[in-house]
Design an enzyme around this catalytic site. Structure first.
Site, PDB file in Angstrom:
ATOM      1  CG  ASP A  80      88.920  79.336  61.029  1.00  0.00           C
ATOM      2  OD1 ASP A  80      88.572  80.305  61.874  1.00  0.00           O
ATOM      3  OD2 ASP A  80      89.341  78.200  61.706  1.00  0.00           O
ATOM      4  CD  GLU A 138      89.534  79.430  67.561  1.00  0.00           C
ATOM      5  OE1 GLU A 138      90.142  79.033  68.395  1.00  0.00           O
ATOM      6  OE2 GLU A 138      88.481  79.034  67.010  1.00  0.00           O
ATOM      7  CD  GLU A 139      86.529  76.645  64.937  1.00  0.00           C
ATOM      8  OE1 GLU A 139      86.930  75.799  65.776  1.00  0.00           O
ATOM      9  OE2 GLU A 139      85.627  77.413  65.231  1.00  0.00           O
ATOM     10  NE  ARG A 183      86.646  82.536  85.682  1.00  0.00           N
ATOM     11  CZ  ARG A 183      85.903  82.232  86.698  1.00  0.00           C
ATOM     12  NH1 ARG A 183      84.523  82.715  86.915  1.00  0.00           N
ATOM     13  NH2 ARG A 183      86.503  81.943  87.783  1.00  0.00           N
ATOM     14  CG  HIS A 370      82.660  74.079  67.398  1.00  0.00           C
ATOM     15  ND1 HIS A 370      83.798  73.594  67.419  1.00  0.00           N
ATOM     16  CD2 HIS A 370      82.605  75.220  67.215  1.00  0.00           C
ATOM     17  CE1 HIS A 370      84.532  74.319  67.286  1.00  0.00           C
ATOM     18  NE2 HIS A 370      83.859  75.501  67.463  1.00  0.00           N
TER      19      HIS A 370
HETATM   20 NI    NI Z   1      85.142  80.192  67.509  1.00  0.00          NI
END
Ligand code: NI
Length: 399
Positions: A80, A138-139, A183, A370
């Site tokens: 998305d 996902e957003e 990580r 973003h």
């Molecule tokens: Ni993303």
């Protein structure tokens, strides 16, 4: 096999770029990824990769069956875009007003497609199966990962065994092009949205003594008192952030309003502290308001859980990255306080979410995720697709 995979990733780079630009031109928001999904299934069909559509509405699951016995690895891309007006001026910029691939999900989808294509060509020598997950939304909370899991994307499916291990990657413009960042353990944050409505009594600014409570003053005390939640209650080595970002009060300089609304975000990397933080926020807000004769309503919208990478799977990603790229292109990352719904897969299965560098200061590719000028150095798509395929290959041989 490493050379063969790297060679195929280089050979298919033009096509990966073509797919990425096509998706970039035609961004679709959460659960609207219809055109994107069609592009994905057209490619999978062309290459003879079996798939299932309509998982969590617009999600797709692809199946690659290895010729040799081994574990099942899941590789995931999100599809998305974001409601952002693009400010890039390259010819493949967004053609849809107010929508943009500003988080690199165009790159995630195109690299996963190519990784699948490579693995499919190498499947005779592949140990175990690889499952390709093209995930919607996902957003936008509650996200697409949770419904995909609920609809069985990790389970035994279409006569294939269940998923043993999960992997996903995310672009990072602040890392050099083609570098892999890892990580172990808690990596990304749980993100919860806090809304506090403070109800007092409005009236003339000159006569606060006639009012039950001035909600502006109360809100100011609540904002300050909330800072004690982290500074005085949290164990010092448990990472967390609480920010009040939006304050909506009155409209005039001489009118006290009835109500003030505060909004902010609470980020944490530990579920126990997360729950404790929620009850402290509620307690501090309601009792502070009460002390001043006002009332507070607290609403907490739970976002994604903290993203916690499995140590063994992370070691595997690191080892694969050092082998594929060399030690100098592998970066050990700090914690990252953004949220990501890949966390849900990691609650269900061991795995690792890692990052791929897409930045290039010399080409001016430094804009953050973003933001309206975010983009990727497209040479990273070769590394992104090749490494993902190699990782799946390597995980099959190691388990
Ligand atoms: Ni993303």
């Amino acid at each position: 096999m490493q050379d063969r995979i790297a060679h195929l990733a280089a050979r298919y780079l033009d096509d990966t770029v073509r797919v990425r630009r096509d998706l970039h031109r035609h961004p679709e928001l959460a659960f609207e990824e219809v055109r994107t999904g069609r592009l994905v299934t057209d490619r999978l069909s062309d290459w003879g990769i079996e798939f299932r559509t309509g998982v969590a509405r617009t999600g797709i699951v692809g199946f690659i069956d290895g010729g040799l016995p081994g574990p099942t690895r899941m590789l995931r891309a999100d599809m998305d875009a974001l409601p952002i007006v693009e400010e890039n001026d390259f010819e493949f910029r967004s053609t849809v007003a107010g929508k943009m691939h500003a988080c690199g999900h165009d790159a995630h989808t195109s690299t996963l497609l190519t990784a699948g294509r490579i693995l499919n060509e190498c499947r005779a020598e592949l140990k175990g199966n690889v499952r390709l997950i093209f995930q919607p939304s996902e957003e936008r909370v509650p996200g697409g990962a949770k419904p995909m899991i609920e609809e069985g994307c990790l389970n035994a499916l279409e006569g294939r065994p269940a998923v043993d291990q999960v992997f996903g990657q995310h672009v990072r413009p602040d890392l050099p092009c083609g570098a892999i960042g890892v990580r172990s353990g808690a990596f990304m944050a749980a993100s919860d949205e806090i809304t506090i409505r403070i109800h007092g009594q409005g009236g003339h600014a000159a006569e606060p003594h006639l009012l039950r409570a001035d909600p502006v003053l109360v809100a100011s005390h609540v904002i300050v008192a909330l800072q004690s939640v982290i500074s005085r209650n949290r164990q010092p080595d448990v990472p967390s952030v609480l920010s009040v970002c939006k304050v909506v009060a009155g409209d005039a300089p001489n009118v006290i309003p009835d109500t003030v609304t505060l909004q902010g975000t609470f980020r944490s990397m530990d579920e126990a502290w997360r729950d404790q933080g929620h009850s402290l926020i509620e307690r501090v807000a309601t009792h502070t308001a009460e002390a001043f004769g006002a009332t507070a309503e607290v609403e907490i919208l739970r976002g994604y859980p903290p993203l916690v990478n499995d140590p063994e799977a992370t070691a595997l990603v690191r080892e694969a990255a050092v082998t594929y790229l060399g030690e100098q292109r592998v970066v050990d990352l700090d914690r990252w306080y953004v949220a990501e719904d890949f966390a849900y897969y990691l609650v269900e299965r061991p795995g690792c979410f890692y990052t791929i560098g897409v930045g290039n200061p010399e080409l001016g590719i430094t804009h953050g995720l973003h933001t309206p000028r975010m983009t990727v150095d497209e040479r990273s798509l070769e590394t992104g697709s090749g490494f993902m395929a190699f990782l799946a290959w390597h995980a099959g041989n190691t388990n």
